[in-house]
Design a protein around this motif. Structure first.
Motif, PDB file in Angstrom:
ATOM      1  N   GLU A 157       0.854  -1.186   0.000  1.00 53.29           N
ATOM      2  CA  GLU A 157       0.000   0.000   0.000  1.00 53.29           C
ATOM      3  C   GLU A 157       0.891   1.237   0.000  1.00 53.29           C
ATOM      4  O   GLU A 157       1.825   1.330   0.788  1.00 53.29           O
ATOM      5  CB  GLU A 157      -0.892   0.032   1.238  1.00 53.29           C
ATOM      6  CG  GLU A 157      -2.021  -0.951   1.210  1.00 53.29           C
ATOM      7  CD  GLU A 157      -2.957  -0.776   2.397  1.00 53.29           C
ATOM      8  OE1 GLU A 157      -2.566  -0.159   3.416  1.00 53.29           O
ATOM      9  OE2 GLU A 157      -4.090  -1.258   2.302  1.00 53.29           O
ATOM     10  N   ILE A 158       0.576   2.175  -0.876  1.00 51.32           N
ATOM     11  CA  ILE A 158       1.319   3.433  -0.934  1.00 51.32           C
ATOM     12  C   ILE A 158       0.452   4.484  -0.266  1.00 51.32           C
ATOM     13  O   ILE A 158      -0.682   4.719  -0.672  1.00 51.32           O
ATOM     14  CB  ILE A 158       1.642   3.825  -2.393  1.00 51.32           C
ATOM     15  CG1 ILE A 158       2.350   2.670  -3.101  1.00 51.32           C
ATOM     16  CG2 ILE A 158       2.468   5.097  -2.419  1.00 51.32           C
ATOM     17  CD1 ILE A 158       3.579   2.134  -2.384  1.00 51.32           C
ATOM     18  N   ARG A 159       1.001   5.099   0.749  1.00 54.46           N
ATOM     19  CA  ARG A 159       0.257   6.101   1.522  1.00 54.46           C
ATOM     20  C   ARG A 159       0.763   7.494   1.179  1.00 54.46           C
ATOM     21  O   ARG A 159       1.942   7.701   0.914  1.00 54.46           O
ATOM     22  CB  ARG A 159       0.404   5.818   3.015  1.00 54.46           C
ATOM     23  CG  ARG A 159      -0.206   4.469   3.369  1.00 54.46           C
ATOM     24  CD  ARG A 159      -0.328   4.266   4.852  1.00 54.46           C
ATOM     25  NE  ARG A 159      -0.959   2.987   5.139  1.00 54.46           N
ATOM     26  CZ  ARG A 159      -2.263   2.797   5.246  1.00 54.46           C
ATOM     27  NH1 ARG A 159      -3.087   3.808   5.084  1.00 54.46           N
ATOM     28  NH2 ARG A 159      -2.746   1.606   5.520  1.00 54.46           N
ATOM     29  N   SER A 160      -0.142   8.442   1.215  1.00 57.39           N
ATOM     30  CA  SER A 160       0.178   9.826   0.909  1.00 57.39           C
ATOM     31  C   SER A 160       1.078  10.426   1.989  1.00 57.39           C
ATOM     32  O   SER A 160       0.885  10.175   3.175  1.00 57.39           O
ATOM     33  CB  SER A 160      -1.111  10.645   0.804  1.00 57.39           C
ATOM     34  OG  SER A 160      -0.801  12.003   0.637  1.00 57.39           O
ATOM     35  N   THR A 161       2.031  11.207   1.552  1.00 63.60           N
ATOM     36  CA  THR A 161       2.891  11.952   2.485  1.00 63.60           C
ATOM     37  C   THR A 161       2.472  13.413   2.551  1.00 63.60           C
ATOM     38  O   THR A 161       3.065  14.196   3.280  1.00 63.60           O
ATOM     39  CB  THR A 161       4.359  11.863   2.042  1.00 63.60           C
ATOM     40  OG1 THR A 161       4.451  12.316   0.686  1.00 63.60           O
ATOM     41  CG2 THR A 161       4.877  10.433   2.142  1.00 63.60           C
ATOM     42  N   GLN A 162       1.453  13.779   1.766  1.00 63.17           N
ATOM     43  CA  GLN A 162       0.968  15.163   1.693  1.00 63.17           C
ATOM     44  C   GLN A 162      -0.537  15.184   1.936  1.00 63.17           C
ATOM     45  O   GLN A 162      -1.215  14.197   1.689  1.00 63.17           O
ATOM     46  CB  GLN A 162       1.241  15.763   0.306  1.00 63.17           C
ATOM     47  CG  GLN A 162       2.668  15.703  -0.153  1.00 63.17           C
ATOM     48  CD  GLN A 162       3.552  16.669   0.589  1.00 63.17           C
ATOM     49  OE1 GLN A 162       3.088  17.715   1.029  1.00 63.17           O
ATOM     50  NE2 GLN A 162       4.811  16.324   0.756  1.00 63.17           N
ATOM     51  N   SER A 163      -1.033  16.321   2.353  1.00 65.90           N
ATOM     52  CA  SER A 163      -2.482  16.538   2.474  1.00 65.90           C
ATOM     53  C   SER A 163      -2.885  17.615   1.491  1.00 65.90           C
ATOM     54  O   SER A 163      -2.133  18.562   1.256  1.00 65.90           O
ATOM     55  CB  SER A 163      -2.842  16.994   3.891  1.00 65.90           C
ATOM     56  OG  SER A 163      -2.582  15.983   4.814  1.00 65.90           O
ATOM     57  N   GLY A 164      -4.060  17.476   0.904  1.00 66.72           N
ATOM     58  CA  GLY A 164      -4.554  18.489  -0.021  1.00 66.72           C
ATOM     59  C   GLY A 164      -5.405  17.867  -1.108  1.00 66.72           C
ATOM     60  O   GLY A 164      -5.934  16.770  -0.956  1.00 66.72           O
ATOM     61  N   ARG A 165      -5.496  18.584  -2.236  1.00 66.05           N
ATOM     62  CA  ARG A 165      -6.307  18.154  -3.373  1.00 66.05           C
ATOM     63  C   ARG A 165      -5.391  17.661  -4.476  1.00 66.05           C
ATOM     64  O   ARG A 165      -4.399  18.305  -4.820  1.00 66.05           O
ATOM     65  CB  ARG A 165      -7.153  19.322  -3.883  1.00 66.05           C
ATOM     66  CG  ARG A 165      -8.181  18.914  -4.929  1.00 66.05           C
ATOM     67  CD  ARG A 165      -9.139  20.046  -5.233  1.00 66.05           C
ATOM     68  NE  ARG A 165      -8.484  21.192  -5.827  1.00 66.05           N
ATOM     69  CZ  ARG A 165      -8.248  21.330  -7.137  1.00 66.05           C
ATOM     70  NH1 ARG A 165      -8.612  20.396  -7.971  1.00 66.05           N
ATOM     71  NH2 ARG A 165      -7.649  22.410  -7.595  1.00 66.05           N
ATOM     72  N   VAL A 166      -5.700  16.499  -5.056  1.00 66.69           N
ATOM     73  CA  VAL A 166      -4.889  15.906  -6.124  1.00 66.69           C
ATOM     74  C   VAL A 166      -5.047  16.754  -7.381  1.00 66.69           C
ATOM     75  O   VAL A 166      -6.151  16.954  -7.874  1.00 66.69           O
ATOM     76  CB  VAL A 166      -5.317  14.443  -6.395  1.00 66.69           C
ATOM     77  CG1 VAL A 166      -4.540  13.871  -7.565  1.00 66.69           C
ATOM     78  CG2 VAL A 166      -5.147  13.606  -5.148  1.00 66.69           C
ATOM     79  N   ARG A 167      -3.934  17.285  -7.879  1.00 65.03           N
ATOM     80  CA  ARG A 167      -3.939  18.105  -9.102  1.00 65.03           C
ATOM     81  C   ARG A 167      -3.669  17.266 -10.344  1.00 65.03           C
ATOM     82  O   ARG A 167      -4.294  17.445 -11.373  1.00 65.03           O
ATOM     83  CB  ARG A 167      -2.883  19.215  -9.015  1.00 65.03           C
ATOM     84  CG  ARG A 167      -3.188  20.303  -8.033  1.00 65.03           C
ATOM     85  CD  ARG A 167      -4.288  21.203  -8.545  1.00 65.03           C
ATOM     86  NE  ARG A 167      -3.909  21.764  -9.819  1.00 65.03           N
ATOM     87  CZ  ARG A 167      -3.678  23.034 -10.046  1.00 65.03           C
ATOM     88  NH1 ARG A 167      -3.823  23.898  -9.084  1.00 65.03           N
ATOM     89  NH2 ARG A 167      -3.334  23.455 -11.229  1.00 65.03           N
ATOM     90  N   ARG A 168      -2.661  16.379 -10.257  1.00 67.02           N
ATOM     91  CA  ARG A 168      -2.295  15.531 -11.398  1.00 67.02           C
ATOM     92  C   ARG A 168      -1.891  14.161 -10.891  1.00 67.02           C
ATOM     93  O   ARG A 168      -1.371  14.031  -9.786  1.00 67.02           O
ATOM     94  CB  ARG A 168      -1.101  16.113 -12.165  1.00 67.02           C
ATOM     95  CG  ARG A 168      -1.431  17.308 -12.972  1.00 67.02           C
ATOM     96  CD  ARG A 168      -0.393  17.675 -13.994  1.00 67.02           C
ATOM     97  NE  ARG A 168       0.986  17.551 -13.553  1.00 67.02           N
ATOM     98  CZ  ARG A 168       2.017  17.976 -14.263  1.00 67.02           C
ATOM     99  NH1 ARG A 168       1.836  18.544 -15.420  1.00 67.02           N
ATOM    100  NH2 ARG A 168       3.244  17.830 -13.816  1.00 67.02           N
ATOM    101  N   ILE A 169      -2.113  13.169 -11.720  1.00 62.55           N
ATOM    102  CA  ILE A 169      -1.639  11.821 -11.442  1.00 62.55           C
ATOM    103  C   ILE A 169      -0.644  11.487 -12.541  1.00 62.55           C
ATOM    104  O   ILE A 169      -0.979  11.465 -13.721  1.00 62.55           O
ATOM    105  CB  ILE A 169      -2.813  10.814 -11.411  1.00 62.55           C
ATOM    106  CG1 ILE A 169      -3.803  11.212 -10.317  1.00 62.55           C
ATOM    107  CG2 ILE A 169      -2.287   9.398 -11.203  1.00 62.55           C
ATOM    108  CD1 ILE A 169      -5.057  10.377 -10.267  1.00 62.55           C
ATOM    109  N   PHE A 170       0.608  11.273 -12.144  1.00 58.63           N
ATOM    110  CA  PHE A 170       1.669  11.053 -13.117  1.00 58.63           C
ATOM    111  C   PHE A 170       1.759   9.603 -13.581  1.00 58.63           C
ATOM    112  O   PHE A 170       2.093   9.348 -14.728  1.00 58.63           O
ATOM    113  CB  PHE A 170       3.030  11.458 -12.532  1.00 58.63           C
ATOM    114  CG  PHE A 170       3.131  12.913 -12.196  1.00 58.63           C
ATOM    115  CD1 PHE A 170       3.159  13.872 -13.185  1.00 58.63           C
ATOM    116  CD2 PHE A 170       3.205  13.326 -10.876  1.00 58.63           C
ATOM    117  CE1 PHE A 170       3.262  15.221 -12.874  1.00 58.63           C
ATOM    118  CE2 PHE A 170       3.311  14.671 -10.560  1.00 58.63           C
ATOM    119  CZ  PHE A 170       3.333  15.620 -11.552  1.00 58.63           C
ATOM    120  N   ALA A 171       1.511   8.648 -12.693  1.00 62.82           N
ATOM    121  CA  ALA A 171       1.685   7.230 -13.010  1.00 62.82           C
ATOM    122  C   ALA A 171       0.377   6.625 -13.511  1.00 62.82           C
ATOM    123  O   ALA A 171      -0.673   6.816 -12.915  1.00 62.82           O
ATOM    124  CB  ALA A 171       2.173   6.475 -11.783  1.00 62.82           C
TER     125      ALA A 171
END
Length: 151
Positions: free
Chosen positions: A119-133
């Motif tokens: 599982e990959i967990r977020s290290t940031q809080s906020g709104r997702v702007r772009r998904i690169f992968a």
């Protein structure tokens, strides 16, 4: 036949990246070809061309717009190398979408490495702007997966 909206979005992303590099580097002109999209930008604005299947001549002849200073947004990076998955199975919804609000510690995806799903967990809080992968894409350790606009 590629989706025209995807081609246009790819071209716009490529133009933004090239304009940023052009502003930061000591070059006067850049040209890049990715897939079926070819983009050329120059500092003087005299010669600007973007070519892609399905892109109109009016779009190609448009003058370059000076790029506003681009503020780098924080990213969530892959902690290890492996295959990235946006959802737990092909039939389920992705963990996050563009526009989703995430908190630090939320699961954003899975990375398969050595037949184990992590599982990959977020290290940031906020709104997702772009998904690169993309789903099923090989990602390297420390490669950006998401761009997050802090809330």
């Amino acid at each position: 036949m590629p989706d025209p909206r995807k081609v246009r979005a790819d071209a716009n992303a490529l133009v933004a990246e090239l304009l940023e590099r052009l502003a930061n580097d000591e070059v006067s002109e850049l040209e890049v070809k990715r897939g079926g999209v070819r983009v050329r930008v120059s500092k003087d604005g005299a010669r600007v061309a973007a070519g892609a299947p399905g892109v109109s001549a009016a779009t190609r002849a448009a003058p370059a717009v000076p790029a506003a200073p681009v503020k780098e947004l924080p990213t969530v990076n892959a902690p290890l190398t492996g295959i990235f998955y946006r959802s737990s199975s092909p039939q389920t919804e992705p963990f996050v979408q563009v526009g989703s609000n995430i908190e630090s510690g939320d699961v954003i995806g899975l990375i398969e490495a050595m037949k184990l799903f992590n599982e990959i967990r977020s290290t940031q809080s906020g709104r997702v702007r772009r998904i690169f992968a993309e789903n099923g894409q090989l990602v390297r350790a420390r490669q950006p997966l998401l761009e997050v606009e802090p809330s």
